[in-house]
Design a protein around this motif. Structure first.
Motif, PDB file in Angstrom:
ATOM      1  N   MET A   1      24.525  13.303  23.455  1.00  0.00           N
ATOM      2  CA  MET A   1      24.385  11.849  24.794  1.00  0.00           C
ATOM      3  C   MET A   1      24.050  11.997  26.038  1.00  0.00           C
ATOM      4  O   MET A   1      24.654  12.796  26.678  1.00  0.00           O
TER       5      MET A   1
ATOM      6  N   ALA B   1      25.605  13.100  34.380  1.00  0.00           N
ATOM      7  CA  ALA B   1      27.301  13.380  33.921  1.00  0.00           C
ATOM      8  C   ALA B   1      26.294  15.444  34.024  1.00  0.00           C
ATOM      9  O   ALA B   1      26.770  16.054  33.269  1.00  0.00           O
ATOM     10  N   LEU B   2      25.609  15.742  35.454  1.00  0.00           N
ATOM     11  CA  LEU B   2      25.108  17.193  34.519  1.00  0.00           C
ATOM     12  C   LEU B   2      26.068  17.812  35.439  1.00  0.00           C
ATOM     13  O   LEU B   2      26.563  17.567  37.004  1.00  0.00           O
ATOM     14  N   TYR B   3      25.990  19.060  35.100  1.00  0.00           N
ATOM     15  CA  TYR B   3      26.805  19.754  36.086  1.00  0.00           C
ATOM     16  C   TYR B   3      27.180  20.337  37.021  1.00  0.00           C
ATOM     17  O   TYR B   3      26.085  20.636  38.201  1.00  0.00           O
ATOM     18  N   PRO B   4      27.665  19.746  38.588  1.00  0.00           N
ATOM     19  CA  PRO B   4      27.039  19.681  39.936  1.00  0.00           C
ATOM     20  C   PRO B   4      27.067  21.372  40.336  1.00  0.00           C
ATOM     21  O   PRO B   4      26.040  21.412  40.971  1.00  0.00           O
ATOM     22  N   HIS B   5      27.680  22.644  39.394  1.00  0.00           N
ATOM     23  CA  HIS B   5      27.925  23.370  39.896  1.00  0.00           C
ATOM     24  C   HIS B   5      26.746  24.531  39.702  1.00  0.00           C
ATOM     25  O   HIS B   5      27.010  25.810  39.645  1.00  0.00           O
ATOM     26  N   MET B   6      26.181  23.795  37.823  1.00  0.00           N
ATOM     27  CA  MET B   6      25.459  24.443  37.408  1.00  0.00           C
ATOM     28  C   MET B   6      23.967  24.099  37.925  1.00  0.00           C
ATOM     29  O   MET B   6      23.285  23.004  37.742  1.00  0.00           O
TER      30      MET B   6
ATOM     31  N   ASN C   1      22.757  24.071  32.950  1.00  0.00           N
ATOM     32  CA  ASN C   1      23.570  22.571  31.867  1.00  0.00           C
ATOM     33  C   ASN C   1      22.855  22.453  31.064  1.00  0.00           C
ATOM     34  O   ASN C   1      23.490  21.672  30.252  1.00  0.00           O
TER      35      ASN C   1
ATOM     36  N   PHE D   1      23.823  24.822  28.350  1.00  0.00           N
ATOM     37  CA  PHE D   1      25.873  24.924  28.151  1.00  0.00           C
ATOM     38  C   PHE D   1      26.503  24.531  26.440  1.00  0.00           C
ATOM     39  O   PHE D   1      26.955  25.446  26.476  1.00  0.00           O
ATOM     40  N   GLY D   2      25.673  24.002  26.736  1.00  0.00           N
ATOM     41  CA  GLY D   2      26.191  23.423  24.835  1.00  0.00           C
ATOM     42  C   GLY D   2      26.485  24.658  23.170  1.00  0.00           C
ATOM     43  O   GLY D   2      26.918  24.794  22.522  1.00  0.00           O
TER      44      GLY D   2
ATOM     45  N   ILE E   1      28.605  27.346  24.617  1.00  0.00           N
ATOM     46  CA  ILE E   1      29.267  27.154  23.996  1.00  0.00           C
ATOM     47  C   ILE E   1      29.771  27.729  22.640  1.00  0.00           C
ATOM     48  O   ILE E   1      30.279  28.148  22.541  1.00  0.00           O
TER      49      ILE E   1
ATOM     50  N   ARG F   1      21.632  18.805  42.566  1.00  0.00           N
ATOM     51  CA  ARG F   1      22.121  17.347  43.666  1.00  0.00           C
ATOM     52  C   ARG F   1      20.432  17.876  44.457  1.00  0.00           C
ATOM     53  O   ARG F   1      19.699  17.192  45.193  1.00  0.00           O
TER      54      ARG F   1
ATOM     55  N   ARG G   1      18.855  18.464  28.206  1.00  0.00           N
ATOM     56  CA  ARG G   1      20.464  18.931  28.296  1.00  0.00           C
ATOM     57  C   ARG G   1      21.021  18.169  26.582  1.00  0.00           C
ATOM     58  O   ARG G   1      21.366  19.291  25.199  1.00  0.00           O
TER      59      ARG G   1
ATOM     60  N   ARG H   1      20.228  20.343  21.834  1.00  0.00           N
ATOM     61  CA  ARG H   1      21.382  20.641  21.052  1.00  0.00           C
ATOM     62  C   ARG H   1      20.660  20.733  19.157  1.00  0.00           C
ATOM     63  O   ARG H   1      21.211  21.103  18.396  1.00  0.00           O
TER      64      ARG H   1
END
Lengths: 403, 362
Positions: B79, B85-90, B95, B98-99, B102, B132, B146, B150
């Protein structure tokens, strides 16, 4: 109007003058901090004090003109005066800054009264010798013998109280800080995660959990101390009831203990953990609620389990609130005199639970060693500053995770 | 790749039913766009497919497998969110992977997929940066990347372009169209912008008030809207509507109101129920002519008063008053406008609706 009144008026004026002086000094410091090093005359100004220092040294060396203490005093005050004067002239030239400086002046007056004046006085005390035997002379003549670094030497070599050494106190303080902060964060995080769910009566739970933090610390600690009383305290009564009802527990070694005298450190730790959790909980809950839901949704779709979401989304995004909170918590716990003094500070109280600051308080106000305590306090201040700065640097606590 | 079926899907919040028995079939490799005004339930429908919202009743199936009780991670969807909704710390790379991390894919596989996606989206340069440090359009690409890595059965887009400025939005629209062609994937896309819907979709589902109003290819929806809502929502500038009544004179059928009497040259739908005294005539601004054209089936002449003229450069918007209704006609920029004008409608392209039910009757 007699001369007594005049004298006290004069004292008040002196005090006001001193406050004004310190205020200006802080402003000068700020000005120096932000502007002076860039100016062309900065280096000559700094160097100009060197010949003056040499002159003072010579005067001290030659003979009985001035003492070392007076020389140091003259030197320090002249440094201040120079910073003050030069900043005054600079700032007169820059009309733009006049209004901002005037506007922040009231804040500086408050700072000067509450922080700068005591701090300066403390430094003064630390290098002189104020104790029970010199107190009377000092209040009558204003004379205090200058003792150089003697008190600082004593801090590290003599016991601040009657038994424990400085090094024991330091070790205990570090252990106390680590244990307390760990349980504050762990407990606060656990409660915050629970409260962050959509549960009924959430507001009620939150209010109840914040109570230990919201009520006056002294009241909370004294109430808790009552519960640890060996005869009438809730905890020992419960232990008695339990061992009566289930003798097996007694066989396993459960029995009433003298919490306040024999396990004072453990008691203080339990009370302080209970007191400190609400603050961490509120801070972490705020952090949790500021994490946008869409990160969790994205993680769900990426296939993360609950634990993986916690590990990869929640924890990293809590860092910006956790790091400063842990720093603050560390400082507060390190400096936490309330719990320990209120639990063990009565006459006959044990020294087993004392940490640096509670020992400091007892040294000053139970043992009346004022100058020694002033030096002790400065040592603690430096320790804490170093620890905090290292932690902030290490944890990158001032960086934001979002932008 | 996969097909998706919604059957009798409902969503109820408390007492409030926000989606009413939605039935929708999305074919394999189709680019289906859910379009509608805000609050129509389109995002809810998408989030139910993603597994982010519970399904109150009915069934959603992916490739024939009912997924109602599957958690999002087992649905094999990806999605793209409106706020990315990008993870700000990665970093961008983290990013995107990530999936995959996991799911414990081998590292070489992860690297090659990330590189492929980065090449497709031209974001190789940004892989080591944090979100950022990227512009809106670059973040958008990363969010799409992202999803691509997948290799999902279905791509879901929730208003992906609405946070971009107008120029970038047009660029990204083209990119998305190219991407769909390249990946040949099933995509479900939610937007409130009918231009995006028209330009990107294989099929459009127009939603309003919790109902799907019409499903069809863009041209079907545009040229034969099922009801007044769809007619007014799709197309820019908006279709003109005029109230009136239908009257028969001899063999001939006429649309009449205080300002016009038009012969209706086409038959009405058989079995359509409507009130002859309250119908609505719809005509798109580009089907309003200010001079006779022999190659068009123009109807009877209508007299109108000019209110405002807007020059757009290549065209002119002429706002007209015609009886009680206001009309918009788009005419060539060089056309000379006067205070009063004569108009003709292209009768092959007018629409008649029942006023009460809003349904098409011709």
């Amino acid at each position: 109007m007699n001369s007594q009144v005049l004298l006290s008026l004069l004292e008040v004026l002196q005090m006001v003058g001193f406050v004004a002086f310190v205020t200006l000094w802080i402003e000068a410091y700020l000005y120096v901090h932000f502007n002076f090093p860039k100016k062309s005359w900065f280096l000559p100004a700094v160097l100009s004090v060197v010949p003056f220092a040499v002159l003072l040294l010579v005067l001290v060396a030659v003979g009985p003109v001035i003492t070392v203490g007076q020389a140091v005093n003259i030197y320090l005050y002249s440094l201040l005066a120079e910073a003050l004067l030069s900043s005054f002239f600079r700032y007169k030239g820059d009309k733009k800054l006049a209004l901002p400086y005037m506007l922040i002046m009231p804040g500086f007056v408050g700072l000067a009264l509450l922080i700068a004046y005591p701090l300066v006085f403390e430094v003064y005390l630390a290098f002189h010798d104020l104790k029970l035997t010199t107190l009377k002379v000092w209040s009558e003549t204003g004379y205090l013998p200058f003792v150089n670094f003697e008190h600082f030497y004593d801090v590290f070599t003599k016991s601040p109280l009657s038994e424990v050494s400085f090094w024991q106190l330091l070790g205990r303080t570090l252990w106390w800080t680590v244990v307390n902060v760990f349980f504050h964060v762990a407990g606060g995080l656990a409660l915050a995660l629970l409260l962050n769910n959509e549960i009924r009566l959430r507001g009620l739970y939150r209010t109840l959990l914040v109570i230990p933090w919201a009520m006056p610390c002294v009241v909370a600690v004294l109430a808790m101390r009552g519960e640890f009383h060996s005869e009438y305290g809730f905890i020992n009564i419960m232990i008695g009831r339990l061992t009566d009802a289930f003798p097996m527990l007694a066989q396993l070694g459960m029995h009433k203990v003298q919490w306040l005298s024999q396990h004072a450190f453990l008691t203080c730790t339990i009370i302080n953990v209970w007191l400190g959790i609400p603050f961490m909980m509120v801070v972490i809950l705020g952090g949790l609620q500021s994490i946008p839901k869409s990160y969790y949704e994205a993680a769900s779709i990426d296939g993360a389990s609950r634990f993986q979401k916690f590990r990869h989304v929640t924890l990293p995004l809590l860092r910006p609130v956790l790091a400063p909170a842990v720093t603050l918590g560390t400082v507060w716990t390190f400096n936490n005199i309330n719990v320990i003094y209120l639990v063990t500070g009565q006459s006959g109280g044990t020294e087993e639970a004392d940490i640096l600051v509670s020992a400091l308080y007892k040294a000053a106000f139970t043992f009346n060693r004022f100058s020694y305590s002033a030096a002790f306090a400065l040592v603690i201040f430096v320790l804490l500053a170093v620890i905090s700065l290292m932690w902030l640097k290490f944890s990158k606590g001032t960086e934001s995770a979002y932008d | 790749m996969a097909s998706v079926t919604f059957s009798n899907v409902k969503k109820i919040y408390g007492d409030n039913e926000v989606l009413h028995k939605v039935n929708l079939e999305i074919q394999d490799k189709e680019f289906l766009i859910l379009v509608g005004p805000s609050g129509c339930g389109k995002s809810t429908l998408l989030r139910m497919l993603a597994g982010l919202e519970e399904i109150s009743s009915g069934e959603i199936a992916i490739d024939g497998q009912v997924v109602n009780d599957l958690p999002p991670r087992d649905r094999q969807l990806a999605m793209v969110f409106q706020d990315y909704a990008l993870y700000p710390h990665m970093t961008v790379e983290e990013n995107m992977s990530f999936g995959l991390r996991i799911r414990k894919l081998p590292q070489e596989e992860i690297d090659s997929r990330v590189m492929d996606a980065a090449n497709t989206l031209q974001i190789q340069k940004f892989l080591k940066r944090k979100p950022r440090q990227l512009s809106g359009g670059q973040r958008q690409r990363v969010a799409i990347g992202r999803a691509i890595v997948r290799k999902p059965k279905v791509f879901l887009f929730d208003e992906p372009l609405s946070n971009l400025d107008a120029k970038l939005r047009e660029e990204m629209r083209v990119e998305l169209a190219k991407l769909h062609k390249k990946l040949g994937a099933t995509m479900v896309y939610v937007t409130h912008d009918q231009v995006e819907a028209m330009t990107l979709a294989s099929r459009i589902a127009v939603m309003h008030a919790g109902y799907i109003q019409q499903i069809g290819t863009p041209i079907e929806v545009y040229s034969r809207p099922d009801n007044i809502f769809v007619a007014g929502f799709i197309g820019s500038p908006t279709m003109n509507f005029m109230d009136g009544s239908l009257e028969t004179e001899g063999e001939l059928l006429y649309f009449k109101n205080e300002a016009m009497k038009l012969r209706v040259p086409f038959p009405l739908c058989e079995g359509a129920e409507f009130d002859r005294n309250a119908v609505v005539l719809g005509v798109r601004p580009e089907d309003v002519y200010t001079e006779r054209k022999l190659d068009k089936n123009l109807g009877d002449m209508v007299r109108a008063k000019v209110e405002v003229v807007e020059l757009l450069g290549h065209r002119k918007n002429v706002y007209l008053e015609c009886g009680k209704s206001r009309l918009l006609a788009t005419v060539p920029a060089l056309f000379k406008t006067e205070e009063a004008m004569f108009l003709w409608f292209d009768m092959d392209r007018v629409h008649l609706f029942d006023k009460a039910s809003g349904k098409r009757i011709c």
